[in-house]
Each structure stands twice: as C-alpha cells, then as structure tokens.
Design a protein around this motif. Structure first.
Motif, PDB file in Angstrom:
ATOM      1  N   ARG A   1       1.071  -1.242   0.124  1.00  0.00           N
ATOM      2  CA  ARG A   1       0.244  -0.143   0.060  1.00  0.00           C
ATOM      3  C   ARG A   1       0.803   1.219   0.105  1.00  0.00           C
ATOM      4  NH1 ARG A   1      -1.807   3.742   2.603  1.00  0.00           N
ATOM      5  NH2 ARG A   1      -0.413   3.360   4.486  1.00  0.00           N
ATOM      6  N   ARG A   2       1.974   1.119   0.812  1.00  0.00           N
ATOM      7  CA  ARG A   2       2.810   2.200   0.719  1.00  0.00           C
ATOM      8  C   ARG A   2       3.552   2.567  -0.445  1.00  0.00           C
ATOM      9  NH1 ARG A   2       5.451   2.660   7.074  1.00  0.00           N
ATOM     10  NH2 ARG A   2       3.207   2.636   7.995  1.00  0.00           N
ATOM     11  N   LEU A   3       3.906   1.460  -1.072  1.00  0.00           N
ATOM     12  CA  LEU A   3       4.686   1.490  -2.635  1.00  0.00           C
ATOM     13  C   LEU A   3       3.736   2.099  -3.425  1.00  0.00           C
ATOM     14  CD1 LEU A   3       7.162   0.745  -4.432  1.00  0.00           C
ATOM     15  CD2 LEU A   3       5.904  -1.286  -4.796  1.00  0.00           C
ATOM     16  N   ALA A   4       2.374   1.833  -3.361  1.00  0.00           N
ATOM     17  CA  ALA A   4       1.433   2.434  -4.278  1.00  0.00           C
ATOM     18  C   ALA A   4       1.303   3.943  -3.971  1.00  0.00           C
ATOM     19  CB  ALA A   4      -0.154   1.585  -4.215  1.00  0.00           C
ATOM     20  N   GLU A   5       1.440   4.290  -2.843  1.00  0.00           N
ATOM     21  CA  GLU A   5       1.442   5.797  -2.379  1.00  0.00           C
ATOM     22  C   GLU A   5       2.771   6.478  -3.202  1.00  0.00           C
ATOM     23  OE1 GLU A   5       1.174   6.445   1.635  1.00  0.00           O
ATOM     24  OE2 GLU A   5      -1.057   5.658   1.756  1.00  0.00           O
ATOM     25  N   ILE A   6       3.889   5.607  -2.994  1.00  0.00           N
ATOM     26  CA  ILE A   6       5.042   6.305  -3.524  1.00  0.00           C
ATOM     27  C   ILE A   6       5.021   6.331  -4.997  1.00  0.00           C
ATOM     28  CG2 ILE A   6       7.437   5.772  -3.908  1.00  0.00           C
ATOM     29  CD1 ILE A   6       7.678   4.481  -1.046  1.00  0.00           C
ATOM     30  N   THR A   7       4.396   5.368  -5.702  1.00  0.00           N
ATOM     31  CA  THR A   7       4.438   5.424  -7.079  1.00  0.00           C
ATOM     32  C   THR A   7       3.330   6.380  -7.697  1.00  0.00           C
ATOM     33  OG1 THR A   7       2.753   3.524  -7.305  1.00  0.00           O
ATOM     34  CG2 THR A   7       5.204   2.987  -7.502  1.00  0.00           C
ATOM     35  N   ARG A   8       2.290   6.917  -6.860  1.00  0.00           N
ATOM     36  CA  ARG A   8       1.372   7.813  -7.108  1.00  0.00           C
ATOM     37  C   ARG A   8       1.758   9.254  -6.728  1.00  0.00           C
ATOM     38  NH1 ARG A   8      -2.400   4.311  -4.834  1.00  0.00           N
ATOM     39  NH2 ARG A   8      -2.667   5.541  -3.126  1.00  0.00           N
ATOM     40  N   GLY A   9       2.564   9.253  -5.759  1.00  0.00           N
ATOM     41  CA  GLY A   9       3.164  10.745  -5.416  1.00  0.00           C
ATOM     42  C   GLY A   9       3.998  11.379  -6.049  1.00  0.00           C
ATOM     43  N   ARG A  55       6.443 -10.985  -5.367  1.00  0.00           N
ATOM     44  CA  ARG A  55       6.991 -10.338  -6.608  1.00  0.00           C
ATOM     45  C   ARG A  55       5.765  -9.975  -7.344  1.00  0.00           C
ATOM     46  NH1 ARG A  55      12.856 -12.952  -8.411  1.00  0.00           N
ATOM     47  NH2 ARG A  55      13.732 -12.609  -6.279  1.00  0.00           N
ATOM     48  N   MET A  56       4.804 -10.707  -7.703  1.00  0.00           N
ATOM     49  CA  MET A  56       3.653 -10.512  -8.469  1.00  0.00           C
ATOM     50  C   MET A  56       2.982  -9.162  -7.586  1.00  0.00           C
ATOM     51  SD  MET A  56       2.300 -14.385  -9.375  1.00  0.00           S
ATOM     52  CE  MET A  56       0.644 -13.887  -9.571  1.00  0.00           C
ATOM     53  N   ALA A  57       2.947  -9.233  -6.301  1.00  0.00           N
ATOM     54  CA  ALA A  57       2.301  -7.944  -5.712  1.00  0.00           C
ATOM     55  C   ALA A  57       2.868  -6.683  -5.958  1.00  0.00           C
ATOM     56  CB  ALA A  57       2.191  -8.302  -4.212  1.00  0.00           C
ATOM     57  N   VAL A  58       4.188  -6.910  -6.002  1.00  0.00           N
ATOM     58  CA  VAL A  58       5.014  -5.450  -6.502  1.00  0.00           C
ATOM     59  C   VAL A  58       4.857  -5.218  -7.727  1.00  0.00           C
ATOM     60  CG1 VAL A  58       7.407  -4.790  -6.458  1.00  0.00           C
ATOM     61  CG2 VAL A  58       6.891  -5.812  -4.521  1.00  0.00           C
ATOM     62  N   MET A  59       4.722  -6.259  -8.596  1.00  0.00           N
ATOM     63  CA  MET A  59       4.565  -5.809  -9.926  1.00  0.00           C
ATOM     64  C   MET A  59       3.486  -5.158 -10.436  1.00  0.00           C
ATOM     65  SD  MET A  59       7.695  -6.413 -10.949  1.00  0.00           S
ATOM     66  CE  MET A  59       7.491  -5.832 -12.681  1.00  0.00           C
ATOM     67  N   ALA A  60       2.298  -5.737  -9.738  1.00  0.00           N
ATOM     68  CA  ALA A  60       0.805  -5.369  -9.870  1.00  0.00           C
ATOM     69  C   ALA A  60       0.829  -3.591  -9.756  1.00  0.00           C
ATOM     70  CB  ALA A  60       0.050  -5.886  -8.857  1.00  0.00           C
ATOM     71  N   VAL A  61       1.536  -3.218  -8.530  1.00  0.00           N
ATOM     72  CA  VAL A  61       1.533  -1.873  -8.295  1.00  0.00           C
ATOM     73  C   VAL A  61       2.370  -1.070  -9.326  1.00  0.00           C
ATOM     74  CG1 VAL A  61       2.335  -0.315  -6.499  1.00  0.00           C
ATOM     75  CG2 VAL A  61       1.185  -2.005  -5.893  1.00  0.00           C
ATOM     76  N   LEU A  62       3.535  -1.530  -9.781  1.00  0.00           N
ATOM     77  CA  LEU A  62       4.152  -0.921 -10.782  1.00  0.00           C
ATOM     78  C   LEU A  62       3.976  -0.882 -12.033  1.00  0.00           C
ATOM     79  CD1 LEU A  62       8.003  -2.061  -9.829  1.00  0.00           C
ATOM     80  CD2 LEU A  62       6.740  -0.004  -9.116  1.00  0.00           C
ATOM     81  N   PHE A  63       2.923  -1.945 -12.474  1.00  0.00           N
ATOM     82  CA  PHE A  63       2.501  -2.181 -13.820  1.00  0.00           C
ATOM     83  C   PHE A  63       1.351  -1.268 -13.874  1.00  0.00           C
ATOM     84  CE2 PHE A  63       3.963  -6.508 -14.686  1.00  0.00           C
ATOM     85  CZ  PHE A  63       4.921  -6.048 -15.583  1.00  0.00           C
ATOM     86  N   ALA A  64       0.613  -1.023 -12.759  1.00  0.00           N
ATOM     87  CA  ALA A  64      -0.573  -0.121 -12.704  1.00  0.00           C
ATOM     88  C   ALA A  64      -0.493   1.205 -12.873  1.00  0.00           C
ATOM     89  CB  ALA A  64      -1.305  -0.586 -11.438  1.00  0.00           C
ATOM     90  N   ASN A  65       0.796   1.559 -12.676  1.00  0.00           N
ATOM     91  CA  ASN A  65       1.044   3.202 -12.744  1.00  0.00           C
ATOM     92  C   ASN A  65       2.139   3.407 -13.888  1.00  0.00           C
ATOM     93  OD1 ASN A  65      -0.295   4.156 -10.410  1.00  0.00           O
ATOM     94  ND2 ASN A  65       0.935   2.885  -9.101  1.00  0.00           N
ATOM     95  N   LYS A  66       2.506   2.391 -14.632  1.00  0.00           N
ATOM     96  CA  LYS A  66       2.965   2.448 -15.932  1.00  0.00           C
ATOM     97  C   LYS A  66       2.453   3.584 -16.787  1.00  0.00           C
ATOM     98  CE  LYS A  66       6.109   0.350 -19.027  1.00  0.00           C
ATOM     99  NZ  LYS A  66       6.719  -0.935 -19.358  1.00  0.00           N
ATOM    100  N   PRO A  67       3.096   4.625 -17.471  1.00  0.00           N
ATOM    101  CA  PRO A  67       2.614   5.391 -18.330  1.00  0.00           C
ATOM    102  C   PRO A  67       2.158   4.851 -19.592  1.00  0.00           C
ATOM    103  CG  PRO A  67       4.776   5.927 -18.054  1.00  0.00           C
ATOM    104  CD  PRO A  67       4.680   4.675 -17.026  1.00  0.00           C
ATOM    105  N   GLY A  68       1.216   5.368 -20.169  1.00  0.00           N
ATOM    106  CA  GLY A  68       0.848   4.824 -21.563  1.00  0.00           C
ATOM    107  C   GLY A  68       0.365   3.444 -21.396  1.00  0.00           C
ATOM    108  N   SER A  69      -0.290   3.006 -20.138  1.00  0.00           N
ATOM    109  CA  SER A  69      -0.836   1.768 -20.008  1.00  0.00           C
ATOM    110  C   SER A  69      -2.099   1.527 -20.730  1.00  0.00           C
ATOM    111  CB  SER A  69      -1.362   1.676 -18.428  1.00  0.00           C
ATOM    112  OG  SER A  69      -2.021   0.383 -18.256  1.00  0.00           O
ATOM    113  N   ASP A  70      -2.010   0.432 -21.319  1.00  0.00           N
ATOM    114  CA  ASP A  70      -3.255  -0.146 -22.233  1.00  0.00           C
ATOM    115  C   ASP A  70      -4.539  -0.814 -21.421  1.00  0.00           C
ATOM    116  OD1 ASP A  70      -2.049  -2.446 -21.472  1.00  0.00           O
ATOM    117  OD2 ASP A  70      -1.977  -3.339 -23.654  1.00  0.00           O
TER     118      ASP A  70
END
Length: 187
Positions: free
Chosen positions: A92-100, A151-166
């Motif tokens: 959850r905190r990683l998601a905040e970092i990737t959104r902030g 690893r899947m949990a971390v990657m889900a957060v990183l993929f969700a915030n990737k620019p140009g996401s389809d």
C-alpha cells in the motif's frame, strides 16, 4: 533558521526538477534539452547551469529522492515482523510512492527505459527497487511460491502506474485494482 538565499536556491532546484520531469515524461528524455527546460522556467541556460550542469544531473537528483523513499519503506519493513498484514501495508505504501512525487519519476524511468538504459544512474533503478522490496518483505527461508507471490504483488503496483498503460481506467482505478490483486496474492 534557513536563510532566504538558501530557500530560494532550493525552490529553484525544485522548480527545475518539476519542469524537467514533466518534459522528460511528455517529450522523452532524449528529446528534451536544457535550453527547453530553461525556456519553460523563464530563465537563461546559464542560470540553469548554476543548479544543474546536465540533464543527467537533474535526473540523478530526482532518482535520489525516489531511492530515499524506497529506503525508508524497506527500513520500515525490516524494523518489524514479516507478517502478511505488514507485507500488504508495504505494498500500500509502495502504491502511494508510485502515485506521489516519486511516481512521476518512476513513470518517467519506465517510459524512457530504452533511452535511459545506458545512463549510470538509471540502469538498474527499477530492478534495484524491486529487489530491495522483495528482500525486505520475506524471510530468507521463504518458499518459491511465497517469493513469486510477493513479486507479483510488487509488479501489480508498478504495472498499474506505468505510463501509456493499455489497461484503461483512471490512475486511481488501476491503483485500486493493483492493491486488490496484491491483497489476493500476498503470502
């Protein structure tokens, strides 16, 4: 007490970082020049050089901020027991970092991955972040399945915030979906 000159210098550095990050993300790192950053700021290139000599220096300063955020998250995780609840809180905190503010930097790095590949500061940034988080989240004797789930949990957060996401949806919807997936897979 902070002197006015020091505060102004810090404010100027932050403005440069903000404008450069916007340019790097929207136009691409390779397609952005220091002259364009200076023009966006309404300053001369010489004034920009006072704070940063190169685009790479600007990028390095941005990356160090994200790295510090991740270091804090890793330290927090290592300071307590490795429970499922703490692992989810880490995600959850990683998601905040990737959104902030750090999220803009992470998005910039992901979007410019090919262009930044040969730069010393960015070569392994995302990989290093993932490795530090995975290592902090689980005990050394974690099973293969537990490691894969984390690893899947971390990657889900990183993929969700990737620019140009389809993936579609808004950034908030993608982030919420990533957290729901992470909660399902975290060991």
């Amino acid at each position: 007490m902070v002197e006015a000159g020091t505060r102004r210098r810090g404010d100027t550095r932050e403005r440069i970082q903000t404008v450069a990050l916007e340019r790097f993300t929207s136009n691409g790192y390779d397609q952005t020049s220091l002259r364009e950053i200076a023009e966006d700021l309404g300053v001369t290139k010489a004034a920009l050089y006072y704070h940063f000599k190169t685009k790479e220096e600007i990028l390095d300063s941005l990356l160090s901020q994200v790295s510090a955020d991740v270091d804090g998250l890793v330290s927090w995780m290592l300071d307590g027991p490795s429970t499922r609840e703490r692992r989810f809180e880490m995600i959850r905190r990683l998601a905040e970092i990737t959104r902030g503010a750090g999220g803009g930097v992470m998005q910039c790095v992901q979007q410019n991955e090919v262009a930044l590949h040969n730069l010393r500061a960015t070569t392994d940034l995302v990989h290093d972040i993932k490795q530090r988080l995975w290592a902090a989240a689980l005990p050394e004797d974690a099973t293969v399945e537990e490691k894969l789930r984390m690893r899947m949990a971390v990657m889900a957060v990183l993929f969700a915030n990737k620019p140009g996401s389809d993936l579609g949806g808004t950034a908030a919807e993608r982030s919420a979906a990533a957290l729901a997936i992470a909660e399902d897979v975290i060991p």
